[in-house]
Structure formats: C-alpha cells, structure tokens
Design an enzyme around this catalytic site. Sequence first.
Site, mmCIF file in Angstrom:
data_model
loop_
_atom_site.group_PDB
_atom_site.id
_atom_site.type_symbol
_atom_site.label_atom_id
_atom_site.label_comp_id
_atom_site.label_asym_id
_atom_site.label_seq_id
_atom_site.Cartn_x
_atom_site.Cartn_y
_atom_site.Cartn_z
ATOM 1 N N LYS A 102 0.809 -1.160 -0.077
ATOM 2 C CA LYS A 102 -0.014 0.190 -0.074
ATOM 3 C C LYS A 102 0.776 1.311 -0.088
ATOM 4 O O LYS A 102 0.494 2.028 -0.587
ATOM 5 C CB LYS A 102 -0.995 -0.076 1.062
ATOM 6 C CG LYS A 102 -1.954 -0.936 1.023
ATOM 7 C CD LYS A 102 -3.158 -0.841 2.189
ATOM 8 C CE LYS A 102 -3.966 -1.822 2.298
ATOM 9 N NZ LYS A 102 -5.001 -1.705 3.362
ATOM 10 N N ASP A 117 -9.983 2.485 2.473
ATOM 11 C CA ASP A 117 -9.984 1.960 3.863
ATOM 12 C C ASP A 117 -10.845 2.800 5.014
ATOM 13 O O ASP A 117 -11.694 2.359 5.598
ATOM 14 C CB ASP A 117 -8.577 1.526 4.399
ATOM 15 C CG ASP A 117 -7.984 0.429 3.857
ATOM 16 O OD1 ASP A 117 -8.790 -0.502 3.081
ATOM 17 O OD2 ASP A 117 -6.825 0.215 3.767
HETATM 18 P P1 NAP Z 1 0.030 -3.740 10.853
HETATM 19 O O1 NAP Z 1 0.455 -2.653 10.090
HETATM 20 O O2 NAP Z 1 1.339 -4.776 10.954
HETATM 21 O O3 NAP Z 1 -0.306 -3.482 12.401
HETATM 22 C C1 NAP Z 1 -0.257 -4.416 13.365
HETATM 23 C C2 NAP Z 1 -0.766 -3.813 14.590
HETATM 24 O O4 NAP Z 1 -1.145 -4.838 15.608
HETATM 25 C C3 NAP Z 1 -0.004 -2.953 15.263
HETATM 26 O O5 NAP Z 1 -0.439 -1.828 15.990
HETATM 27 C C4 NAP Z 1 0.821 -3.851 16.257
HETATM 28 O O6 NAP Z 1 1.549 -2.982 17.338
HETATM 29 C C5 NAP Z 1 -0.237 -4.538 16.652
HETATM 30 N N1 NAP Z 1 0.166 -5.914 17.277
HETATM 31 C C6 NAP Z 1 0.372 -6.877 16.754
HETATM 32 N N2 NAP Z 1 1.019 -7.936 17.558
HETATM 33 C C7 NAP Z 1 0.719 -7.433 18.894
HETATM 34 C C8 NAP Z 1 0.773 -7.982 20.046
HETATM 35 N N3 NAP Z 1 0.864 -9.096 20.480
HETATM 36 N N4 NAP Z 1 0.329 -7.038 21.154
HETATM 37 C C9 NAP Z 1 -0.139 -6.098 20.885
HETATM 38 N N5 NAP Z 1 -0.343 -5.213 19.618
HETATM 39 C C10 NAP Z 1 0.119 -6.048 18.643
HETATM 40 O O7 NAP Z 1 -1.168 -4.373 10.235
HETATM 41 P P2 NAP Z 1 -2.372 -3.960 9.984
HETATM 42 O O8 NAP Z 1 -2.489 -4.008 8.215
HETATM 43 O O9 NAP Z 1 -2.666 -2.747 10.259
HETATM 44 O O10 NAP Z 1 -3.531 -4.907 9.984
HETATM 45 C C11 NAP Z 1 -4.007 -5.073 11.470
HETATM 46 C C12 NAP Z 1 -5.381 -6.051 11.707
HETATM 47 O O11 NAP Z 1 -6.280 -5.365 11.070
HETATM 48 C C13 NAP Z 1 -5.276 -7.203 10.924
HETATM 49 O O12 NAP Z 1 -5.956 -8.173 11.728
HETATM 50 C C14 NAP Z 1 -5.973 -7.164 9.688
HETATM 51 O O13 NAP Z 1 -6.487 -8.202 9.141
HETATM 52 C C15 NAP Z 1 -6.896 -6.114 10.050
HETATM 53 N N6 NAP Z 1 -7.473 -5.304 8.772
HETATM 54 C C16 NAP Z 1 -8.995 -5.526 8.531
HETATM 55 C C17 NAP Z 1 -9.331 -4.799 7.430
HETATM 56 C C18 NAP Z 1 -10.625 -4.667 7.152
HETATM 57 O O14 NAP Z 1 -11.227 -4.262 6.044
HETATM 58 N N7 NAP Z 1 -11.609 -5.357 8.068
HETATM 59 C C19 NAP Z 1 -8.499 -3.699 6.764
HETATM 60 C C20 NAP Z 1 -7.192 -3.501 7.000
HETATM 61 C C21 NAP Z 1 -6.450 -4.516 8.172
HETATM 62 P P3 NAP Z 1 3.159 -2.416 17.240
HETATM 63 O O15 NAP Z 1 2.772 -0.899 16.547
HETATM 64 O O16 NAP Z 1 3.381 -2.347 18.504
HETATM 65 O O17 NAP Z 1 3.924 -3.351 16.404
#
Ligand code: NAP
Length: 317
Positions: A95, A131
């Site tokens: 992205k 998004d």
């Molecule tokens: P990302 O950029 O990798 O961000 C991951 C987030 O989760 C960060 O804030 C990270 O914290 C946190 N995290 C990961 N492991 C953790 C743990 N063990 N304890 C506490 N915090 C933790 O991923 P993303 O693209 O934003 O996606 C995040 C989620 O949203 C995923 O489940 C994805 O499937 C979902 N999502 C859904 C949609 C939808 O349309 N429904 C769209 C986009 C994403 P740190 O900053 O500390 O690493």
Amino acid sequence: MGPDRDLEKREVWTVSDLRRWAEDPPEGPDRPILSVFGDPVAHSLSPPMMNPALRECGIGGRYVRVRVEAGEFEEALRLLPAAGFTGTNVTIPHKFAALRAVDEVDPLALTLGAVNTVRFENGRLWGSNSDGPGFLRALRESFGVEARDLRILLLGAGGGAGRAVAIQCALERCRRLVLVNRTAAKVEELCRELRALAPGAEPEIVAWTGDALREALGTIDLIVNATSLGMDPADPPLAPAEALGRNHCVFDMVYKPLRTRLICDAELRGARAINGLSMLLHQGAISFETWFGREAPLEAMRSGLEGAAAALEEETR
Ligand code: NAP
C-alpha cells in the site's frame, strides 16, 4: 474459466502471467479485468466478493488474485493496462509502494500515506484509498452512528489499518480520540501528525495496561481493534472484559475468526459488536464505484463475501 467459488478461492496468478497477458490480452467473458496485488494473497476474500458484483452488473471479466513480491510491484502495476485491466486493489505489503508508483493520488490517500485502489484512465494510474471511508460506512450501517458523534478508543493505532482509521476519525472531528498501541513511539508520532492534519482534534494516548484501559473505557462509546490480536484463539485479551458494557459498540477489524474473543466478551456484557467483514465489504464497494462510476451491488457482494468467509472458517477449523 468459470466463476465457481472454490476456484475463486484458490486461484493465484503471478507477474509472469501479467507479462504474458500484456503481450497477448485474454479475451472472452472470463478474462481478468481487476485484481488484488498482495503477498501473501492466497486467502484474500476480495475475488468472491467482487466477482458476484461484476456478474450482477453484467460487466464481462473477472477479479483475480496476483501474488506480487516487493521488487516486482511497479512492473506489475505498469503491465495491467496493456493486459486489458480496469484497475487493481493493493494490499499488504504494497500500500505504501503504491502511493509512490501511481501518477496521480487523491488527497485522502495522500493524507493517509497509502493507496489501496488503482484505476487506469487515459494511460495514467490514479491512486485512492477506500479503507478509511469504508470504515465510516461500516460504522454507519452496522451501528447507525457517525464517527463525529463518538468518543473512540483505538487499539493498535500505530499499525497501517489503525493509522488509517485514526486519521479518518480525526478528519471527521470525532468527539474524543484515544490512541492505544503496544509500541508507544508510533502513536506519539501519529498524535503529532493528527494535530497538524486536523487542528482542534486533540488525540490522547493511553498506555496499554489493564488499569489505564479500565479507566478510559468508562467514557468511551466505540472501541476499535486494529491490531492483529484475536486471529489466534490463544492471543491474550485486548481489554479487561469486565470494563466492557452495554454502553459500548465494538468494531473488531479482524474477520478470521468471525467471532473473536473481543466480540464474545463484548456481547456477553451487552455491548453491540461486529467483525471486520463489514469494513472489507464497504471498502470493496467504494473501490467498485471508483472503477465503474456507478453504485456497487452491495447485497451481491455481501453474500459472496459472507459465503466465502464462512467456507474459509470451516476449512481451517
Ligand atoms: P500492521 O500494520 O502490521 O499493524 C499491526 C498492529 O497490531 C500494530 O498496531 C501492532 O502493534 C499490533 N500488534 C501486533 N501484535 C501485537 C501484540 N502481540 N500485542 C499488541 N499489539 C500487537 O497490520 P495492519 O495492516 O494494520 O492490520 C491489522 C489488523 O487489521 C489485521 O488483523 C488485519 O487483518 C486487519 N485489517 C482489517 C481490514 C478490514 O477491512 N476489515 C483492513 C485492514 C486490516 P505495534 O505497533 O506495537 O507493532
């Protein structure tokens, strides 16, 4: 190739296929015209959501998954117009690269710093981001509320999805915006950005501890989970269950599993809760509108998406 659901779920193309199609564009009603670029991309639910929309609107062609590795992204994007595509979605990890690769970027995508929808027009690549707006539509449809009327607590505000939601909510001037993230430095930076983007918005940071969350949740209307926690049933709880109540709406962006621990905890205590499928649906509908300039057939998309999500859940159970 026929649009049967099982086929849609497993089919993954590569950049070699795009090169071949650019030299000799496929023809016929099943030719690829839209795609999602990602890595990994095999379990993307976008094809079973988008293909029913194309069929419903009588648009010939189909939506396919393309696995694109980091070094291949720009080439892959530039091959699409010659291969006869209308556009593409872009997902993890591309992205941010997409923002740099397109010729024109819409102002919201520029603000969010990420592009998830690319449209081809007169030989130019246009980037936008569905998004944040998809989140707002999902909120409206599922809970009948507007972000601007809410006090919102966002878990995982420092991730890609969390950032998009935080910026969108700040631009909407929500009543209160509380940011929580495991890595504090990321939300400190985000807070500075939000103050510059939306003067008057006063984002707050709350530490990720049981006590701090318990206190904050007393004056919150909407809890959003934008972390990946909840995908594994062994993950720790996101918030103290006893602090959830009937005054809360819970928006878990995770959709696999469909019912996360957060959703179960919330419903048990009388809160209204939804998973991430509604956001996926509405961001997809906005992409469709961007490509075709017409309203998306939401019910056809919803039924394709829900059917595929249920099948995927059953398969991995
Ligand atoms: P990302 O950029 O990798 O961000 C991951 C987030 O989760 C960060 O804030 C990270 O914290 C946190 N995290 C990961 N492991 C953790 C743990 N063990 N304890 C506490 N915090 C933790 O991923 P993303 O693209 O934003 O996606 C995040 C989620 O949203 C995923 O489940 C994805 O499937 C979902 N999502 C859904 C949609 C939808 O349309 N429904 C769209 C986009 C994403 P740190 O900053 O500390 O690493």
